[in-house]
Design an enzyme around this catalytic site. Structure first.
Site, PDB file in Angstrom:
ATOM      1  CG  ASP A 124      -5.251   2.368  -5.742  1.00  0.00           C
ATOM      2  OD1 ASP A 124      -4.779   3.581  -5.875  1.00  0.00           O
ATOM      3  OD2 ASP A 124      -5.098   1.422  -6.546  1.00  0.00           O
ATOM      4  CG  HIS A 175       5.606 -10.758 -10.277  1.00  0.00           C
ATOM      5  ND1 HIS A 175       6.096 -11.390  -9.025  1.00  0.00           N
ATOM      6  CD2 HIS A 175       4.442 -10.375  -9.924  1.00  0.00           C
ATOM      7  CE1 HIS A 175       5.202 -11.168  -7.865  1.00  0.00           C
ATOM      8  NE2 HIS A 175       4.376 -10.610  -8.635  1.00  0.00           N
ATOM      9  CG  PHE A 222      -8.453  -7.776 -12.804  1.00  0.00           C
ATOM     10  CD1 PHE A 222      -9.595  -7.551 -12.090  1.00  0.00           C
ATOM     11  CD2 PHE A 222      -7.788  -9.146 -12.938  1.00  0.00           C
ATOM     12  CE1 PHE A 222      -9.870  -8.505 -11.343  1.00  0.00           C
ATOM     13  CE2 PHE A 222      -8.042  -9.900 -12.043  1.00  0.00           C
ATOM     14  CZ  PHE A 222      -8.939  -9.687 -11.278  1.00  0.00           C
ATOM     15  CB  SER A 261       8.494 -14.120  -8.502  1.00  0.00           C
ATOM     16  OG  SER A 261       8.386 -12.805  -9.258  1.00  0.00           O
ATOM     17  CD  GLU A 315       0.902 -10.072  -7.195  1.00  0.00           C
ATOM     18  OE1 GLU A 315       1.904  -9.472  -7.469  1.00  0.00           O
ATOM     19  OE2 GLU A 315      -0.371  -9.575  -7.270  1.00  0.00           O
TER      20      GLU A 315
HETATM   21  P1  FAD Z   1       3.056   5.297  -5.887  1.00  0.00           P
HETATM   22  O1  FAD Z   1       4.517   4.995  -6.321  1.00  0.00           O
HETATM   23  O2  FAD Z   1       3.094   6.163  -4.543  1.00  0.00           O
HETATM   24  O3  FAD Z   1       2.330   6.132  -6.908  1.00  0.00           O
HETATM   25  C1  FAD Z   1       1.092   6.437  -7.048  1.00  0.00           C
HETATM   26  C2  FAD Z   1       0.903   7.758  -7.759  1.00  0.00           C
HETATM   27  O4  FAD Z   1       1.292   9.097  -6.999  1.00  0.00           O
HETATM   28  C3  FAD Z   1       1.355   7.799  -9.118  1.00  0.00           C
HETATM   29  O5  FAD Z   1       0.527   8.363 -10.210  1.00  0.00           O
HETATM   30  C4  FAD Z   1       2.471   8.584  -9.099  1.00  0.00           C
HETATM   31  O6  FAD Z   1       3.141   9.235 -10.287  1.00  0.00           O
HETATM   32  C5  FAD Z   1       2.249   9.528  -7.928  1.00  0.00           C
HETATM   33  N1  FAD Z   1       3.231  10.112  -7.091  1.00  0.00           N
HETATM   34  C6  FAD Z   1       4.250   9.406  -6.608  1.00  0.00           C
HETATM   35  N2  FAD Z   1       5.081  10.173  -5.794  1.00  0.00           N
HETATM   36  C7  FAD Z   1       4.485  11.272  -5.828  1.00  0.00           C
HETATM   37  C8  FAD Z   1       4.941  12.638  -5.146  1.00  0.00           C
HETATM   38  N3  FAD Z   1       6.104  12.489  -4.445  1.00  0.00           N
HETATM   39  N4  FAD Z   1       4.266  13.795  -5.717  1.00  0.00           N
HETATM   40  C9  FAD Z   1       3.201  13.803  -6.423  1.00  0.00           C
HETATM   41  N5  FAD Z   1       2.925  12.437  -7.168  1.00  0.00           N
HETATM   42  C10 FAD Z   1       3.548  11.460  -6.737  1.00  0.00           C
HETATM   43  N6  FAD Z   1      -2.605  -2.474  -4.396  1.00  0.00           N
HETATM   44  C11 FAD Z   1      -3.081  -3.284  -3.049  1.00  0.00           C
HETATM   45  O7  FAD Z   1      -3.784  -2.563  -2.691  1.00  0.00           O
HETATM   46  N7  FAD Z   1      -2.501  -4.242  -2.580  1.00  0.00           N
HETATM   47  C12 FAD Z   1      -1.439  -4.818  -3.283  1.00  0.00           C
HETATM   48  O8  FAD Z   1      -1.062  -5.973  -2.851  1.00  0.00           O
HETATM   49  C13 FAD Z   1      -1.060  -4.534  -4.497  1.00  0.00           C
HETATM   50  N8  FAD Z   1       0.103  -5.247  -5.124  1.00  0.00           N
HETATM   51  C14 FAD Z   1       0.542  -4.505  -6.217  1.00  0.00           C
HETATM   52  C15 FAD Z   1       1.514  -5.278  -6.963  1.00  0.00           C
HETATM   53  C16 FAD Z   1       2.213  -4.483  -8.156  1.00  0.00           C
HETATM   54  C17 FAD Z   1       3.161  -5.265  -8.827  1.00  0.00           C
HETATM   55  C18 FAD Z   1       1.539  -3.286  -8.833  1.00  0.00           C
HETATM   56  C19 FAD Z   1       2.186  -2.919 -10.149  1.00  0.00           C
HETATM   57  C20 FAD Z   1       0.477  -2.879  -8.066  1.00  0.00           C
HETATM   58  C21 FAD Z   1      -0.206  -3.358  -7.095  1.00  0.00           C
HETATM   59  N9  FAD Z   1      -0.971  -2.662  -6.141  1.00  0.00           N
HETATM   60  C22 FAD Z   1      -1.626  -3.223  -4.945  1.00  0.00           C
HETATM   61  C23 FAD Z   1      -1.807  -1.699  -6.919  1.00  0.00           C
HETATM   62  C24 FAD Z   1      -1.192  -0.314  -6.278  1.00  0.00           C
HETATM   63  O9  FAD Z   1      -1.467  -0.196  -4.862  1.00  0.00           O
HETATM   64  C25 FAD Z   1      -1.980   0.798  -7.331  1.00  0.00           C
HETATM   65  O10 FAD Z   1      -1.627   0.704  -8.574  1.00  0.00           O
HETATM   66  C26 FAD Z   1      -1.608   2.356  -6.388  1.00  0.00           C
HETATM   67  O11 FAD Z   1      -2.668   3.122  -7.177  1.00  0.00           O
HETATM   68  C27 FAD Z   1      -0.275   2.895  -6.578  1.00  0.00           C
HETATM   69  O12 FAD Z   1       0.448   2.309  -5.874  1.00  0.00           O
HETATM   70  P2  FAD Z   1       2.111   2.524  -6.001  1.00  0.00           P
HETATM   71  O13 FAD Z   1       2.990   1.794  -5.001  1.00  0.00           O
HETATM   72  O14 FAD Z   1       2.409   2.313  -7.462  1.00  0.00           O
HETATM   73  O15 FAD Z   1       2.025   4.150  -5.666  1.00  0.00           O
END
Ligand code: FAD
Length: 276
Positions: free
Chosen positions: A100, A257, A207, A7, A9
């Site tokens: 974030d 990806h 980055f 895929s 992005e």
């Molecule tokens: P989460 O899975 O919620 O994790 C975030 C942090 O919280 C981690 O340190 C985790 O250990 C901790 N955590 C999770 N659950 C809990 C809990 N229950 N209790 C305590 N701590 C917890 N960002 C954008 O803004 N837009 C995008 O389109 C985008 N696309 C992305 C695509 C990919 C494939 C990747 C890998 C990243 C992308 N990001 C994007 C970046 C991402 O939003 C950031 O890395 C963000 O900081 C974390 O998102 P996450 O969904 O992994 O968060």
């Protein structure tokens, strides 16, 4: 063996020129027949319309499009509305993230973690969406510990994700260890490596600093030594990333990806070298 998933992005273009460039990139990449393409989403909703416009245009071109959706700063109502819009356009694939919050912008909102977003999407829309989540083979920069991060990853998968895409990395062993550890925690969905082609030294270092991806010293040193010689950066980057992809696929990675940054050249070149 289930079919591997390849895929691409993209990010939503901000200007008419950017939109034209992305169309041209798609024309070059779509003949490679990706399983789907995803379009990023600015946390806090800054690209909400741009992401929607891009995925609708892509679906019209006959390729499955998966919008990213980040929940930080959002209310349940905001998210319900966005999901409804995607459904009405026949979008059935989504990348669910926390995101974030841009510094100085707004409130945290009603979701704390991506796992809560996945849970909410399942509660609101049942099995309509194929849900991808993010994985971090070198661990998320805010993670309390590797173990804690892995458990949080597993929680997010158990909340209803179908697959995961990783942050990019240049160390294949980090990926293989992560996949093994996740399996031990009961994660049985495909974890597809995110691949960042190397085309620009300073941009990549910037980055990587932001997202916590490690650039091995030998790669950074070699790239730095090329200075402004873009051809050498490209050629070296192509060798390094193709070798990484080769190792990942040979070691059982369920696909790749590509973070294209809306440019076709480097992704096409790696694809061709891999003989995909
Ligand atoms: P989460 O899975 O919620 O994790 C975030 C942090 O919280 C981690 O340190 C985790 O250990 C901790 N955590 C999770 N659950 C809990 C809990 N229950 N209790 C305590 N701590 C917890 N960002 C954008 O803004 N837009 C995008 O389109 C985008 N696309 C992305 C695509 C990919 C494939 C990747 C890998 C990243 C992308 N990001 C994007 C970046 C991402 O939003 C950031 O890395 C963000 O900081 C974390 O998102 P996450 O969904 O992994 O968060």
């Amino acid at each position: 063996m289930t079919q591997r998933s390849f895929s691409f992005e993209f990010f939503p273009p901000k200007t008419p020129e950017g939109a034209e460039k992305l169309r041209a990139t798609r024309q070059q990449l779509f003949p490679l027949k990706p399983k789907f393409v995803s379009v990023t989403f600015g946390a806090g909703g800054s690209t909400q319309q741009g992401t929607l416009d891009a995925v609708v245009e892509i679906q019209r071109e006959g390729v499955e499009a998966a919008p990213h959706l980040s929940c930080v700063g959002s209310t349940h109502e905001n998210i319900r509305e966005i999901l409804g819009t995607y459904r009405s356009h026949g979008i059935r694939h989504i990348v669910a993230l926390r995101g974030d919050m841009p510094s100085g912008m707004g409130e945290i909102g009603e979701f704390r973690y991506a796992s809560e977003l996945v849970e909410y999407i399942r509660k609101e829309t049942g099995d309509w969406f194929n849900i991808e989540v993010a994985a971090y083979p070198e661990y998320h920069p805010q993670a309390k510990s590797p173990r804690h991060d892995l458990e949080n990853f597993a929680r997010k998968v158990k909340a209803g994700a179908n697959a995961a895409i990783t942050q990019y990395f240049f160390n294949a062993d980090a990926y293989f260890h992560f996949v093994e550890d996740a399996k031990r925690l009961g994660v049985d969905v495909p974890i597809v490596p995110g691949i960042m082609p190397i085309t620009n030294y300073s941009q990549m270092m910037r980055f990587s600093e932001m997202c916590g991806a490690e650039v091995p010293r030998w790669i950074a040193k070699r790239l730095e030594s090329f200075g402004d010689d873009r051809e050498s950066i490209r050629a070296f980057g192509l060798d390094v990333v193709t070798e990484l992809c080769d190792r990942l696929l040979a070691g059982g990675a369920p696909g790749l990806h590509f973070y294209t940054l809306n440019a076709a050249g480097a992704t096409q070149a790696i694809w061709k070298r891999l003989g995909l």
